[in-house]
Design a protein around this motif. Structure first.
Motif, short mmCIF file in Angstrom:
data_model
loop_
_atom_site.label_atom_id
_atom_site.label_comp_id
_atom_site.label_asym_id
_atom_site.label_seq_id
_atom_site.Cartn_x
_atom_site.Cartn_y
_atom_site.Cartn_z
N LYS A 1 74.31 34.13 -20.01
CA LYS A 1 73.38 33.94 -21.13
C LYS A 1 72.11 34.80 -21.02
N LEU A 2 71.95 35.52 -19.89
CA LEU A 2 70.72 36.29 -19.67
C LEU A 2 70.48 37.31 -20.78
N GLY A 3 69.26 37.36 -21.25
CA GLY A 3 68.95 38.29 -22.33
C GLY A 3 68.40 39.61 -21.82
N VAL A 4 68.34 40.58 -22.73
CA VAL A 4 67.76 41.89 -22.41
C VAL A 4 66.30 41.71 -22.00
N GLY A 5 65.93 42.36 -20.89
CA GLY A 5 64.54 42.29 -20.43
C GLY A 5 64.32 41.34 -19.28
N ALA A 6 65.30 40.48 -18.96
CA ALA A 6 65.13 39.54 -17.85
C ALA A 6 65.09 40.31 -16.53
N ALA A 7 64.36 39.75 -15.55
CA ALA A 7 64.26 40.40 -14.24
C ALA A 7 65.19 39.69 -13.26
N VAL A 8 66.00 40.49 -12.53
CA VAL A 8 66.99 39.89 -11.63
C VAL A 8 67.00 40.58 -10.26
N ILE A 9 67.54 39.86 -9.29
CA ILE A 9 67.81 40.45 -7.99
C ILE A 9 69.30 40.24 -7.72
N VAL A 10 69.98 41.34 -7.40
CA VAL A 10 71.43 41.29 -7.26
C VAL A 10 71.83 41.77 -5.88
#
Ligand code: 4AD
Ligand code: MG
Length: 460
Positions: free
Chosen positions: A64-73
């Motif tokens: 569900k994550l939208g454009v612009g979200a900050a993530v660590i993968v």
């Protein structure tokens, strides 16, 4: 956390290895039990594709994550020889550092530059501005390298000044807010009227201070902000812009042109080598001929022509111009562009302008009518550099300043430089933003300044 720049530039070290990266989501597509994110971390132009599966505990959240979200993968970097991209990251774990909202303005569609100007705090996240501002940074670095490698001393000239270096009167005055009646802490100077005891303004050029240092260090350069209250609301004028001003003692106009040409080629070459992805993008989406043009410039000589010869050529096609050309009047952008785009099709140095349309400090030529000035004009923009050999004769300079009714007291220091060990000397000013426009192909100065200040606009 590894930067994408590292991964892309030393991929052999990372392929088939575990890595942890961070970034912002550029796109997210999910199927039933797996999905693809593309993320950018700002360190490298090309985004990274991340594949995620429903074995992850937070699969639902990620999908569900939208454009612009900050993530660590974190996961494993796998080569993908058949796919569009060379490799992808198979995620083992994705944690959400900062969510986003559905009203995020930069959804995955193209926005106009005009619209992006209304969100200067968000536009650096787009491809175009990623390219422009990384190149802007590289050009700044290349300029320092160029001058430092040649032994030039970098001088910080003041931003608040009591003189008008260009004599054009287009200055922003510096005043204080009302200083109340608080007494001065040490001493008894009354600064309630004018803090500095005289009228001051923001500098239009560091040149006059630069000349003082050139008469001590021989070769110097400045690189800093300058301010002009010009009544020019064009695509090439900003109220706050950066300028590079080298100044060289024991140098004449030829030396000035030589170093200007060398410098422009050096910075273009630097960007060609260090920002290939960015240039490729700009070449495709902003200015189709960009790469070819830049590659050509570093290999060819700039043209040289005098103002008088230029006027003769331009007068022949005067019917094309809104402002008719005649000897004695300043060249307008339309004339500059005609010279460089139609006649020479390359950068051109125009020299020896009439003294009355140039600044007081320029060296008077033998003819008594023209001065040893040079402007460098480039296709697409017009003037990018203005420079000159300086008047080094005390009497001639004094006479010229008196003719122009200048306040001699304010410029005593400048005359001193001609009194004590005066040398033949000269320099130029490169408009930094115009150089960035030239090298990125952007056509509006508002799109190469991180937070532009132009007539009627001082947002953020
Ligand atoms: O031609 P200019 O006015 O020359 C000087 O200021 C000299 N003191 C330079 C020197 O000899 N040391 O300005 C130099 C360059 C221009 O060629 C142009 O590229 C840029 O500065 N420039 C501007 N750039 C953006 N916005 C403005 N309002 C500008 N005015 C000048
Ligand atoms: Mg100029």
């Amino acid at each position: 956390i590894t930067g994408l720049r590292d991964i892309f530039l030393s991929k052999e070290e990372y392929l088939n290895q575990e890595v942890c990266v961070s970034g912002w989501v550029r796109s997210n597509r999910d199927s039933k039990n797996f999905g693809f994110l593309t993320i950018s971390d700002g360190t490298f132009f090309t985004p990274l594709q991340v594949v995620y599966h429903d074995e992850m505990a937070n699969f639902g959240e990620i999908a569900k994550l939208g454009v612009g979200a900050a993530v660590i993968v974190s996961g494993k970097l796998i080569p993908t020889p058949e796919a569009k991209q060379e490799f992808e990251l198979q995620a083992v774990e994705i944690s959400v550092e900062g969510e986003t909202q559905p009203d995020y303005p930069l959804q995955k569609k193209r926005h106009s530059l005009e619209y992006l100007r209304t969100i200067p705090h968000l536009r650096p996240r787009t491809n175009t501005f990623q390219a422009v501002f990384r190149i802007r940074s590289q050009i700044a670095y290349a300029i320092h390298s160029f001058f430092q490698e040649r032994g030039f001393v970098y001088v910080h000239t003041p931003l608040i000044t009591a003189s008008d270096a260009e004599g054009a009167g287009e200055m922003f005055e510096v005043t204080t807010l009302p200083l109340n009646d608080v007494p001065m802490k040490d001493g008894c100077v009354d600064y309630s009227e004018d803090f500095f005891g005289k009228k001051t303004s923001l500098t239009v050029s560091g040149q006059l201070n630069g000349e003082a240092f050139a008469q001590a260090f021989r070769d110097i350069y400045t690189f800093g902000p300058t301010f002009r209250a010009e009544k020019s609301n064009t695509q090439r004028h900003a109220a706050e812009f950066w300028m590079i001003e080298p100044e060289m003692a024991f140098a004449d106009l030829d030396d000035v042109m030589f170093i200007a040409e060398d410098m422009l080629k050096y910075i273009i070459q630097y960007v060609l080598v260090n920002a290939p992805e960015e240039l490729e993008f700009l070449n495709q989406f902003v200015d189709k001929g960009l790469l070819e043009r830049l590659q050509h410039i570093v290999k060819s000589d700039f043209a040289r022509v005098s103002y008088t010869e230029s006027v003769e050529m331009l007068e022949k096609v005067n019917d094309r111009f809104e402002y008719k050309v005649k000897w004695g009047s300043d060249l307008q952008t339309e004339h500059e562009r005609y010279l460089t785009e139609e006649i020479y099709k390359c950068p051109v140095f125009v020299t020896d302008y009439p003294k009355d349309i140039k600044s007081f400090y320029m060296k008077l030529n033998e003819d008594g009518k023209t001065v040893a000035a040079v402007d460098c004009l480039v296709p697409g923009i017009g003037e990018i550099i203005g420079g000159s050999q300086r008047e080094d004769d005390l009497d001639k300079l004094t006479k010229r300043m008196q003719e122009l009714n200048m306040n001699m007291e304010d410029y005593q220091f400048y005359l001193d430089l001609r009194k004590y060990g005066s040398t033949r000397h000269g320099g130029f000013g490169l408009g930094f933003e115009r150089a960035v426009m030239y090298i990125t192909g952007m056509s509006n100065i508002r799109d190469v300044l991180p937070f532009p200040r132009t007539v009627g606009n001082c947002e953020l």
